[in-house]
Each structure stands twice: as structure tokens, then as C-alpha cells.
Motif scaffolding. Structure first.
Motif, PDB file in Angstrom:
ATOM      1  N   ILE A   9       0.842  -1.196   0.000  1.00  0.00           N
ATOM      2  CA  ILE A   9       0.000   0.000   0.000  1.00  0.00           C
ATOM      3  C   ILE A   9       0.877   1.246   0.000  1.00  0.00           C
ATOM      4  N   PHE A  10       1.872   1.261   0.899  1.00  0.00           N
ATOM      5  CA  PHE A  10       2.779   2.404   0.962  1.00  0.00           C
ATOM      6  C   PHE A  10       3.562   2.558  -0.338  1.00  0.00           C
ATOM      7  N   TYR A  11       3.970   1.439  -0.932  1.00  0.00           N
ATOM      8  CA  TYR A  11       4.729   1.486  -2.179  1.00  0.00           C
ATOM      9  C   TYR A  11       3.903   2.110  -3.302  1.00  0.00           C
ATOM     10  N   PHE A  12       2.657   1.662  -3.449  1.00  0.00           N
ATOM     11  CA  PHE A  12       1.809   2.199  -4.515  1.00  0.00           C
ATOM     12  C   PHE A  12       1.507   3.682  -4.312  1.00  0.00           C
ATOM     13  N   ILE A  13       1.261   4.065  -3.070  1.00  0.00           N
ATOM     14  CA  ILE A  13       1.015   5.483  -2.804  1.00  0.00           C
ATOM     15  C   ILE A  13       2.277   6.288  -3.095  1.00  0.00           C
ATOM     16  N   PHE A  14       3.432   5.750  -2.704  1.00  0.00           N
ATOM     17  CA  PHE A  14       4.691   6.447  -2.975  1.00  0.00           C
ATOM     18  C   PHE A  14       4.936   6.574  -4.478  1.00  0.00           C
ATOM     19  N   GLN A  15       4.608   5.518  -5.242  1.00  0.00           N
ATOM     20  CA  GLN A  15       4.786   5.576  -6.689  1.00  0.00           C
ATOM     21  C   GLN A  15       3.842   6.591  -7.338  1.00  0.00           C
ATOM     22  N   LEU A  16       2.628   6.692  -6.792  1.00  0.00           N
ATOM     23  CA  LEU A  16       1.651   7.628  -7.353  1.00  0.00           C
ATOM     24  C   LEU A  16       1.905   9.077  -6.959  1.00  0.00           C
ATOM     25  N   ALA A  17       2.241   9.298  -5.681  1.00  0.00           N
ATOM     26  CA  ALA A  17       2.285  10.676  -5.186  1.00  0.00           C
ATOM     27  C   ALA A  17       3.560  11.028  -4.437  1.00  0.00           C
ATOM     28  N   GLY A  18       4.493  10.119  -4.342  1.00  0.00           N
ATOM     29  CA  GLY A  18       5.738  10.417  -3.642  1.00  0.00           C
ATOM     30  C   GLY A  18       5.575  10.432  -2.136  1.00  0.00           C
ATOM     31  N   PHE A  19       6.597  10.970  -1.484  1.00  0.00           N
ATOM     32  CA  PHE A  19       6.583  10.997  -0.024  1.00  0.00           C
ATOM     33  C   PHE A  19       5.463  11.883   0.512  1.00  0.00           C
ATOM     34  N   ASN A  20       5.181  12.969  -0.188  1.00  0.00           N
ATOM     35  CA  ASN A  20       4.068  13.838   0.233  1.00  0.00           C
ATOM     36  C   ASN A  20       2.744  13.082   0.210  1.00  0.00           C
ATOM     37  N   GLY A  21       2.575  12.191  -0.756  1.00  0.00           N
ATOM     38  CA  GLY A  21       1.373  11.372  -0.812  1.00  0.00           C
ATOM     39  C   GLY A  21       1.259  10.454   0.392  1.00  0.00           C
ATOM     40  N   LEU A  22       2.397   9.897   0.838  1.00  0.00           N
ATOM     41  CA  LEU A  22       2.385   9.056   2.036  1.00  0.00           C
ATOM     42  C   LEU A  22       1.981   9.859   3.266  1.00  0.00           C
ATOM     43  N   ILE A  23       2.497  11.061   3.380  1.00  0.00           N
ATOM     44  CA  ILE A  23       2.151  11.919   4.516  1.00  0.00           C
ATOM     45  C   ILE A  23       0.668  12.286   4.479  1.00  0.00           C
ATOM     46  N   ILE A  24       0.162  12.596   3.304  1.00  0.00           N
ATOM     47  CA  ILE A  24      -1.266  12.929   3.168  1.00  0.00           C
ATOM     48  C   ILE A  24      -2.126  11.718   3.504  1.00  0.00           C
ATOM     49  N   PHE A  25      -1.740  10.528   3.023  1.00  0.00           N
ATOM     50  CA  PHE A  25      -2.474   9.297   3.326  1.00  0.00           C
ATOM     51  C   PHE A  25      -2.498   9.042   4.825  1.00  0.00           C
ATOM     52  N   LYS A  26      -1.342   9.174   5.465  1.00  0.00           N
ATOM     53  CA  LYS A  26      -1.257   8.966   6.917  1.00  0.00           C
ATOM     54  C   LYS A  26      -2.134   9.973   7.650  1.00  0.00           C
ATOM     55  N   THR A  27      -2.097  11.229   7.219  1.00  0.00           N
ATOM     56  CA  THR A  27      -2.890  12.263   7.868  1.00  0.00           C
ATOM     57  C   THR A  27      -4.381  11.992   7.721  1.00  0.00           C
ATOM     58  N   ILE A  28      -4.784  11.563   6.547  1.00  0.00           N
ATOM     59  CA  ILE A  28      -6.209  11.266   6.316  1.00  0.00           C
ATOM     60  C   ILE A  28      -6.669  10.111   7.192  1.00  0.00           C
ATOM     61  N   LEU A  29      -5.868   9.028   7.263  1.00  0.00           N
ATOM     62  CA  LEU A  29      -6.260   7.883   8.101  1.00  0.00           C
ATOM     63  C   LEU A  29      -6.310   8.260   9.579  1.00  0.00           C
TER      64      LEU A  29
END
Length: 127
Positions: A9-29
């Protein structure tokens, strides 16, 4: 090092949106989990009581800045609490959809027994 499905999950989010995408995903959850528990607390104890007891949680979560799989356990715990509290108020409601959610939780973080314990506690309370 072995990574579970959370790594995918983290890999796909990182591939789609980079590290900022991971931070946004974490913040949303985390925000979703916090809001679900906050709404439960407001319903059971009132706004001000929920707000006062939420302050320490906000400071604790603020210190956990890494993107870690425990965010899934926070999120799933809040969903299980909300669903089972709602189920105890309306016993005819079906909660079978928690089974696939539990299977997803089993594959994302080691705190998955919380879901089983929460469900078991609610079932015992109803008996």
C-alpha cells in the motif's frame, strides 16, 4: 527485511504521489480515526468532555510523525468501535461486513487481535 501488505500500500502510494502522498495518506487515516472516536465520545459523553480528553491524544499523535503501519490499527479500531456501538444500539443491524475488514486488518498490522477482542466484548455484553 520482510514487509507485509502495508508495504505494498505504501509502495503504490509512494509511486503515485511520492513521499508527500504518504504523509497525506497517513494524515487522512489518522484524522478519520480521530474523528470517528471523537464523534463516539461526543455522543456518549458530550462535546466538552470529549474535547478535554482528546487533547492528550492530539499531542501523542503529533509525536508519531513517521509513516508506520500502526495507522491502520488506529483506523480499524475506530471503525470497529463505531460499528459495534451502533450495532448494540440497533441489534437487528448486520455486522458481517466486519469480517473482510478484519481480514484486511490481519494483513496490515499486528494489533489485529483488538478487533476480535472488541467484537467479542460487544457480543458478550449483548448476551
Amino acid at each position: 527485511m520482510r514487509f507485509g501488505p502495508y508495504g505494498l500500500i505504501f509502495y503504490f502510494i509512494f509511486q503515485l504521489a511520492g513521499f508527500n502522498g504518504l504523509i497525506i495518506f497517513k494524515t487522512i487515516l489518522l484524522l478519520a480515526a480521530f474523528l470517528i472516536v471523537f464523534l463516539i465520545s461526543v455522543k456518549k459523553g458530550g462535546f466538552w468532555l470529549a474535547a478535554i480528553f482528546s487533547l492528550p491524544i492530539i499531542f501523542i499523535l503529533n509525536e508519531r510523525t513517521d509513516v508506520r503501519p500502526e495507522i491502520f490499527s488506529y483506523f480499524f479500531t475506530s471503525i470497529f468501535l463505531y460499528a459495534l456501538i451502533f450495532w448494540t444500539e440497533k441489534p437487528g443491524l448486520k455486522i458481517y461486513w466486519l469480517i473482510p475488514l478484519q481480514l484486511l486488518w490481519v494483513n496490515t498490522h499486528i494489533y489485529f487481535p483488538l478487533g476480535i477482542l472488541i467484537t467479542g466484548g460487544c457480543v458478550l455484553e449483548q448476551i
